[in-house]
Design an enzyme around this catalytic site. Structure first.
Site, PDB file in Angstrom:
ATOM      1  N   GLU A 270       9.175 -24.156   0.344  1.00  0.00           N
ATOM      2  CA  GLU A 270       8.617 -24.422   1.668  1.00  0.00           C
ATOM      3  C   GLU A 270       7.144 -24.814   2.165  1.00  0.00           C
ATOM      4  O   GLU A 270       6.338 -24.437   1.286  1.00  0.00           O
ATOM      5  CB  GLU A 270       8.630 -22.690   2.084  1.00  0.00           C
ATOM      6  CG  GLU A 270       8.161 -22.313   3.769  1.00  0.00           C
ATOM      7  CD  GLU A 270       8.009 -20.878   3.954  1.00  0.00           C
ATOM      8  OE1 GLU A 270       7.803 -20.427   5.116  1.00  0.00           O
ATOM      9  OE2 GLU A 270       7.903 -19.990   2.965  1.00  0.00           O
ATOM     10  N   LYS A 328      13.367 -23.688  11.019  1.00  0.00           N
ATOM     11  CA  LYS A 328      13.446 -22.145  10.746  1.00  0.00           C
ATOM     12  C   LYS A 328      13.721 -21.416  12.078  1.00  0.00           C
ATOM     13  O   LYS A 328      12.648 -21.520  13.121  1.00  0.00           O
ATOM     14  CB  LYS A 328      12.254 -21.674  10.175  1.00  0.00           C
ATOM     15  CG  LYS A 328      12.490 -20.104   9.570  1.00  0.00           C
ATOM     16  CD  LYS A 328      11.186 -19.574   8.958  1.00  0.00           C
ATOM     17  CE  LYS A 328      11.299 -18.345   8.316  1.00  0.00           C
ATOM     18  NZ  LYS A 328       9.986 -17.674   7.665  1.00  0.00           N
ATOM     19  N   CYS A 379      12.601 -18.853   3.511  1.00  0.00           N
ATOM     20  CA  CYS A 379      11.824 -17.775   3.189  1.00  0.00           C
ATOM     21  C   CYS A 379      12.286 -16.433   3.434  1.00  0.00           C
ATOM     22  O   CYS A 379      13.468 -16.031   3.228  1.00  0.00           O
ATOM     23  CB  CYS A 379      10.511 -17.898   3.704  1.00  0.00           C
ATOM     24  SG  CYS A 379       9.172 -16.697   2.793  1.00  0.00           S
TER      25      CYS A 379
END
Length: 501
Positions: A270, A328, A379
């Site tokens: 990430e 995301k 994540c």
């Protein structure tokens, strides 16, 4: 100590016991993984609570347990607030306390509802139902916080065999259900019928779990995929320092060039490139050329700038195709976006300037890799089964996650997250490719087993292979519907018992 001992214990002592039980709750999770505690601790709490006929006192016991559990189990949040928001430890600890105070509401409500509306066996039947329904609700309300959910403790245990069928909430329901059966046996310890029935019930549950684990709903598709996962080990204090960008990029490019010739997928963590793609056109062009020559796909965590809307994103570079992106969708509150920005924005930006500026992505939730589809998450998203399922619903044959847990230092956060990732693989029966900045970088099998991993806080490359798996488990097909139907049936059964009583 006799069976009716809880009734003779002072309430203050029971309250202290509930708090201590809660503090021990994180020991059931990784990295400790003492999974029997996920049965023993609710058993002790339920034993204390069933002596109460006043709902508010039962709720207080549940609240004490929940507060202790989340204060201890999410204490790593204080590390971030102290190191990066520059809060002193007292203020950072108080912030953890606020989160724990909120999360404790759910077990408190479970005990209140059970005590208020049910008695005897019906109460014991409903305690597990309300307990896990509280966890299910906690993962949804206010964007959700699924940490320390009971089912995750069973990822590598026998009861985890129910995961592909019922998901982790169903596993949690069975786990806490075992605790309730043990309370029932203890309460009726002088009854041979209750003892035999309880033991028989437990044998049936564990036998069914082992049988459930033996069923394969997915099957291999295509050839094994060779992957290289890069762990840059960049401290957060350096990662967002403009003077260190060149050095960070050089470190990752060097690792990319050193990957084995047979690697087909190279994954960076990430925000491995902590700079917008619009500022790196030459480097991206060179990487596309390298990708085409070496027949490798690169998956790079990098912020994306789209007309001054910013996304925490993953960029896929395949020299034979246009750039592809995953943005995301499930953002971290107060980290990637600010709830009620007009009210809370000035306060957040006082401690962490620049945070909370990402926009929500909208899919797609898969990226094509070497002729297969990877189910993407970044994540925090990997903690939510419903987020991981989005990729599976779009045809993913393996899972792919990029993360950065450097924010939480040398804490238990990374191990807790790895355990949740393993549960996602187990629920879906699909392997997981997981690249992180400081660890734990790992390959997880379709049976939820961590195969190989890199040590934390080292710079390195994890080389290995996964076997993509096609097909869907019952959970992958229907999500939490089987678990919710099971909870509804237990609720109806409890009402029947209540009416008979």
């Amino acid at each position: 100590m006799t069976v009716d001992a809880p009734e003779r214990m002072p309430f203050a002592l029971r309250l202290l016991a509930a708090l201590i039980l809660g503090v021990a709750w994180p020991l059931a999770f990784a990295p400790f993984s003492w999974w029997p505690l996920a049965i023993a601790l609710p058993f002790a709490l339920f034993w204390l609570a069933t002596a109460e006929e006043r709902p508010w006192r039962a709720a207080t016991l549940g609240y004490a347990f929940g507060f202790g559990a989340f204060a201890a189990g999410t204490s790593w949040i204080a590390i971030t607030l102290h190191n990066f928001a520059h809060m002193d430890w007292v203020l950072a600890g108080a912030a953890v306390g606020v989160l724990a105070a909120y999360c404790a509401f759910y077990p408190a409500l479970a005990l209140w509802l059970s005590t208020r509306f049910f008695t005897g066996g019906a109460r014991l039947l409903m305690l597990p139902v309300f307990w896990i329904l509280g966890e299910w609700a906690r993962a949804r309300i206010l964007t959700g916080f699924p940490w320390l959910a009971t089912g995750y403790t069973q990822t590598s245990a026998v009861l985890g065999g129910f995961s592909p069928w019922l998901g982790q909430y169903g596993v949690g329901l069975v786990t806490v259900g075992v605790a309730a059966i043990l309370v029932y046996v203890l309460q009726h310890s002088r009854s041979r019928r209750a003892l035999v029935g309880g033991i028989a019930g437990l044998l049936v549950i564990f036998g069914m779990a082992m049988a459930a684990a033996s069923v394969s709903f997915t099957h291999p598709v295509g050839k094994p995929l060779r992957v290289s996962l890069l762990q840059g080990n960049i401290p957060i204090s350096e990662k967002w320092n403009a003077d260190r960008i060149r050095e960070i990029l050089h470190r990752y490019v060097t690792l990319i060039l050193q990957t084995p010739p047979d690697t087909r997928l190279v994954v960076l963590p990430e925000t491995a490139f902590p700079i917008f793609q619009t500022e790196l056109p030459d480097l991206i062009g060179h990487l596309r050329h390298w990708s085409a020559i070496h027949h490798k796909v690169l998956l790079i965590g990098i912020p994306e700038d789209v007309d001054h809307r910013y996304y925490n994103a993953a960029m896929e570079i395949d020299g034979r195709a246009p750039l592809r992106w995953y943005q995301k969708e499930h953002l971290v509150p107060f980290g990637e976006y600010i709830p009620l920005p007009g009210l809370l924005g000035p306060l957040v930006h006082h401690f962490l300037p620049g945070l909370g500026s990402f926009s929500q992505g909208h899919g797609p939730f898969v990226l094509p890799v070497d002729g297969q589809k990877a189910g993407m998450s970044i994540c925090y998203e990997e903690s939510f089964s419903r987020d991981v399922r989005k990729g599976v619903e779009q045809g993913a044959v393996f899972l792919l996650n990029i993360s950065d847990y450097a924010w939480y230092g040398h804490s238990i956060a990374a191990a807790q997250s790895l355990q949740m990732a393993a549960m996602q693989s187990l629920q879906e029966q699909k392997p997981d490719v997981r690249a992180t900045n400081t660890g734990i970088t790992a390959l997880i099998s379709s049976r939820g087993r961590v195969g190989v991993s890199l040590p934390q806080f080292v710079t390195g490359t994890l080389n290995g292979a996964i076997q993509p798996m096609a097909g869907k488990t019952p959970f992958g097909r229907w999500g939490n519907i089987p678990y919710l139907v099971s909870s509804l049936l237990l609720l109806l059964t409890a009402f029947v018992l209540r009416r008979r009583r």
